[in-house]
Design an enzyme around this catalytic site. Structure first.
Site, PDB file in Angstrom:
ATOM      1  N   ASP A  74       0.838  -1.199   0.000  1.00 36.54           N
ATOM      2  CA  ASP A  74       0.000   0.000   0.000  1.00 36.54           C
ATOM      3  C   ASP A  74       0.878   1.256   0.000  1.00 36.54           C
ATOM      4  OD1 ASP A  74      -2.936   0.768   0.636  1.00 36.54           O
ATOM      5  OD2 ASP A  74      -1.785   1.971   2.058  1.00 36.54           O
ATOM      6  N   GLU A 116       1.553  -0.534  -5.060  1.00 39.73           N
ATOM      7  CA  GLU A 116       0.313   0.234  -5.264  1.00 39.73           C
ATOM      8  C   GLU A 116       0.659   1.711  -5.116  1.00 39.73           C
ATOM      9  OE1 GLU A 116      -3.491   2.235  -4.016  1.00 39.73           O
ATOM     10  OE2 GLU A 116      -1.755   1.937  -2.725  1.00 39.73           O
TER      11      GLU A 116
HETATM   12  O1  LIG Z   1      -3.731   6.175  -1.119  1.00 40.24           O
HETATM   13  P1  LIG Z   1      -4.333   5.255  -2.133  1.00 40.24           P
HETATM   14  O2  LIG Z   1      -5.409   5.898  -2.925  1.00 40.24           O
HETATM   15  O3  LIG Z   1      -3.283   4.631  -2.986  1.00 40.24           O
HETATM   16  O4  LIG Z   1      -5.084   4.063  -1.362  1.00 40.24           O
HETATM   17  C1  LIG Z   1      -4.519   3.024  -0.582  1.00 40.24           C
HETATM   18  O5  LIG Z   1      -4.047   3.457   0.664  1.00 40.24           O
HETATM   19  C2  LIG Z   1      -5.031   4.073   1.531  1.00 40.24           C
HETATM   20  C3  LIG Z   1      -4.366   4.285   2.870  1.00 40.24           C
HETATM   21  O6  LIG Z   1      -3.978   3.054   3.366  1.00 40.24           O
HETATM   22  C4  LIG Z   1      -6.290   3.234   1.697  1.00 40.24           C
HETATM   23  O7  LIG Z   1      -7.281   4.096   2.231  1.00 40.24           O
HETATM   24  C5  LIG Z   1      -8.296   3.478   3.007  1.00 40.24           C
HETATM   25  O8  LIG Z   1      -7.772   3.287   4.322  1.00 40.24           O
HETATM   26  C6  LIG Z   1      -7.484   4.483   5.042  1.00 40.24           C
HETATM   27  C7  LIG Z   1      -6.926   4.045   6.377  1.00 40.24           C
HETATM   28  O9  LIG Z   1      -7.868   3.302   7.034  1.00 40.24           O
HETATM   29  C8  LIG Z   1      -8.735   5.309   5.149  1.00 40.24           C
HETATM   30  O10 LIG Z   1      -8.470   6.510   5.833  1.00 40.24           O
HETATM   31  C9  LIG Z   1      -9.254   5.658   3.755  1.00 40.24           C
HETATM   32  O11 LIG Z   1     -10.439   6.396   3.828  1.00 40.24           O
HETATM   33  C10 LIG Z   1      -9.502   4.359   3.009  1.00 40.24           C
HETATM   34  O12 LIG Z   1      -9.870   4.665   1.674  1.00 40.24           O
HETATM   35  C11 LIG Z   1      -6.762   2.734   0.333  1.00 40.24           C
HETATM   36  O13 LIG Z   1      -7.862   1.891   0.453  1.00 40.24           O
HETATM   37  C12 LIG Z   1      -5.607   2.015  -0.315  1.00 40.24           C
HETATM   38  O14 LIG Z   1      -5.978   1.402  -1.506  1.00 40.24           O
END
Ligand SMILES: O=P(O)(O)O[C@H]1O[C@H](CO)[C@@H](O[C@H]2O[C@H](CO)[C@@H](O)[C@H](O)[C@H]2O)[C@H](O)[C@H]1O
Length: 659
Positions: free
Chosen positions: A385, A414
């Protein structure tokens, strides 16, 4: 600098190599690597070169011996050679080159003999060259050399001498006994990392295990996931990727639709890792036990499916690390830690770790130990992530350490960010990477993007993984769109890139409603638990199965690098050919990019590439429908109906000569 006056050959533009050999290039087992270079010397003397390669030792083993292969002259001072990568691990390669005085002499002799010039002195020079070689030749070759020397010195046998010393045998004998002290190596030894096939050919299916329960209102478990395995297997996926499976924080937990405050009973985002039940090495209690998890991993393996886990380096405020290692977080004067961000996105429920902590060595070790912990539980694939918000040296170190201890671990980056940053992550070790495919829509955009990915140096280290959707992204191409749009995106992802993935069951059930003003799903599964009818069939699901079967049966779809675009006379039709390494599996793929209208037009078949004579007619079979057509010449007609099947995947079959 030590100068050697005999070094007259330049070896330049050696490819493939990344950043002057700083990083290894990537290949998978049984792929070939073509090494090329410009090799030249001063004046008109002939030069020659060999490619040297060897397998690097694994663990405590020994490096294998250097293997040598002649390089082929391709014209214009350009040389090349290929070698096969027969094992996983690291191979080294370099080039050695020298001035070939014997070949230069042979060339002069040939020309002078053809012009009927006096050869007396020439032949004596040849004899001298052979005499000088004698000491390095093998016993049988020594004998041969002595015969030729005598012949060259005997004026009566001039004609025979010329013919013998210009023969292939003489060339080979002199080549084998050449003075290796006068052969000069290229200044670098380059590296290629050879990985298992799945690094290049994989079909990912992402789902939330907590939504695996068949009963409304009950949290899904790993046991429930076992019942879903046959469905995933029927669709033909070979990787299941789970969002984080760890305890979810309570403090600052997010509510439905990304609300910054949760209501009673809201399950929170799985990426908010850590609570009193544990952190990154623990399992969310409602999903089941560690035994349930390892059993699921084994059951999946029995169906040729690998489970991939999410490696998200961040902590919910109640993660044990926050209390146990406060030095790993950046505390502000008011005693709080700034929540994590991936601008413009705000992750108010998690704290980033501080890679600049003075205690970075312990932090790095602990993070690496998380990966090792899950590898020991049977996990070999990690979706990482937001790796771009953590320091590059950490990833370079961590992935290298893991690779030195374990075989076949795959890390998918990612990182949806700037191209140079995405490329850097791939260079420093990530085996697969998400891409901008999700936002490419027109024929022109696809051709430009795929050309960047597959026809530039990037292909040496950046392995794309195409995703039509993710839990974070409901792209415009699918928002409020019907089934044909989903099928078109699916076909493009699954045939353009050999690695692709879907976020299901949202995808196969065609969910298309966006959160107003955002490119995200409304009522996102990231913040709530769903109950899906996992056994419901849809046309999209059927197409997924068909495509994954076609991918498995056609080697041409098992690599991304072989895509070549074909001209079409309609901008709504994109067409490309794909041929496997053995050139036995040849495909032409034509896709209607317009989900609303039938599109027809002419596509130009690359006859030369397919090795079809211009006047031949040939049979093509559509692997999507089973229909066969007889095509002829370059330009052929296609008509693609979005509501029926919006594409052809045409396999070139028999060649049928025109009667
Ligand atoms: O930052 P991206 O758009 O690449 O997304 C990835 O990382 C995010 C952070 O880990 C993650 O976001 C999800 O989890 C967060 C932490 O719990 C939360 O605050 C966000 O609202 C939620 O969308 C995302 O899913 C991941 O793919």
């Amino acid at each position: 600098m030590k100068i050697d006056g005999h070094k007259r050959v330049s070896i330049r533009n050696v490819k493939p190599q990344i950043d002057c050999g700083k990083y290894p290039i990537k290949r998978i087992i049984n792929e070939e690597i073509k090494v090329e270079a410009d090799i030249f010397g001063d004046g008109h003397d002939k030069v020659d070169a060999v490619l040297l390669y060897r397998e690097r030792k694994k663990g405590r083993g020994k490096d294998k011996k250097w293997q040598e292969q002649p390089m082929e002259f391709e014209g214009n001072d350009h040389w090349s050679s290929t070698f096969s990568l027969t094992n996983t691990g690291v191979f080294e390669y370099t080039i050695e080159s020298w001035v070939d005085h014997f070949a230069t002499w042979q060339d002069g002799l040939k020309k002078k003999a053809a012009a009927n010039q006096d050869l007396k002195t020439e032949l004596l020079i040849g004899a001298e060259l052979m005499e000088e070689t004698l000491s390095r030749a093998s016993a049988p070759h020594k004998k041969k050399l002595k015969e030729w020397i005598a012949l060259l010195k005997n004026e009566e046998h001039e004609k025979r001498a010329v013919s013998e010393v210009l023969s292939d045998t003489a060339t080979r004998v002199m080549y084998e006994a050449r003075d290796r002290n006068r052969a000069y190596p290229y200044e670098r030894v380059l590296e290629v990392r050879v990985e298992r096939k799945k690094a290049l050919f994989s079909a990912w299916y992402e789902f939330f295990p907590r939504s695996a329960s068949p009963e409304k209102g009950r949290h899904g478990t790993f046991k429930d996931c076992e019942n879903i395995l046959p469905e995933v297997s029927k669709m033909g996926f070979d990787v299941i990727y789970f969002p984080p499976i760890h305890p979810i924080g309570r403090s600052h937990r997010k509510g439905l639709n990304n609300a910054t405050e949760a209501k009673e009973g809201d399950p929170g985002s799985p990426w908010a890792i850590g609570a009193k039940e544990g952190g990154h090495k623990a399992i969310h209690p409602e999903l089941g036990s560690m035994e349930d998890f390892t059993q699921l991993v084994s059951r999946a393996k029995e169906m040729d499916i690998e489970i991939a886990l999410d490696f998200a380096i961040q902590c919910a405020p109640d993660h044990p690390y926050v209390k146990e290692h406060p030095q790993w977080f950046k505390w502000r004067p008011d005693g709080t830690v700034q929540y994590a961000e991936n601008p413009p996105k705000k992750y108010q429920d998690v704290l980033p770790v501080n890679f600049e902590t003075e205690d970075w060595e312990n932090l790095w070790e602990e993070l690496k130990s998380i990966v090792e912990f899950w590898i020991e539980k049977g996990i070999n694939i990690f979706r990482v992530d937001n790796p771009h918000t953590k320091t590059f040296p950490f990833w370079e170190w961590c992935i290298r350490e893991i690779n030195s201890k374990y075989e076949g671990i795959i890390f998918l980056a990612e990182a949806f960010t700037r191209p140079r940053v995405m490329e850097e992550l791939a260079k420093i070790g990530f085996n697969q990477s998400y891409t901008y495919f999700t936002w490419r829509n027109t024929k022109e955009e696809f051709i430009k993007y795929l050309t960047e990915l597959t026809k530039t140096e990037v292909r040496e280290y950046y392995r794309p993984n195409f995703w039509p959707n993710t839990p974070d992204i409901l792209p415009i191409s699918l928002e409020n769109k019907e089934e044909p749009s989903f099928i078109i995106r699916l076909i493009l992802a699954a045939t353009m890139s050999s690695n692709y993935g879907l976020y299901g069951p949202v995808f196969e059930f065609g969910l298309n409603e966006a959160y107003p003003g955002k490119e995200e799903y409304v009522h996102s599964e990231k913040y709530q638990i769903y109950q899906w009818d996992w056994h419901r069939n849809t046309r999209i699901k059927e197409m997924i199965s068909i495509l994954n079967r076609i991918r498995k049966e056609n080697a041409a779809l098992q690599t991304t690098w072989n895509i070549e675009f074909c001209d079409t006379d309609n901008d709504q039709i994109i067409c490309y050919s794909k041929i496997d390494q053995e050139e036995t599996n040849k495909l032409i793929i034509a896709v209607n990019l317009d989900p609303n209208h039938t599109q027809s037009g002419w596509v130009k078949v690359p006859l030369k590439r397919l090795k079809i004579e211009d006047h031949d007619s040939y049979s093509v079979k559509d692997l999507l429908t089973g229909a066969s057509y007889i095509w002829q010449n370059e330009w052929n007609y296609v008509e693609l109906h979005p509501k029926a099947v919006p594409a052809h995947i045409l396999k070139i079959e028999t060649k049928k000569p025109i009667s």
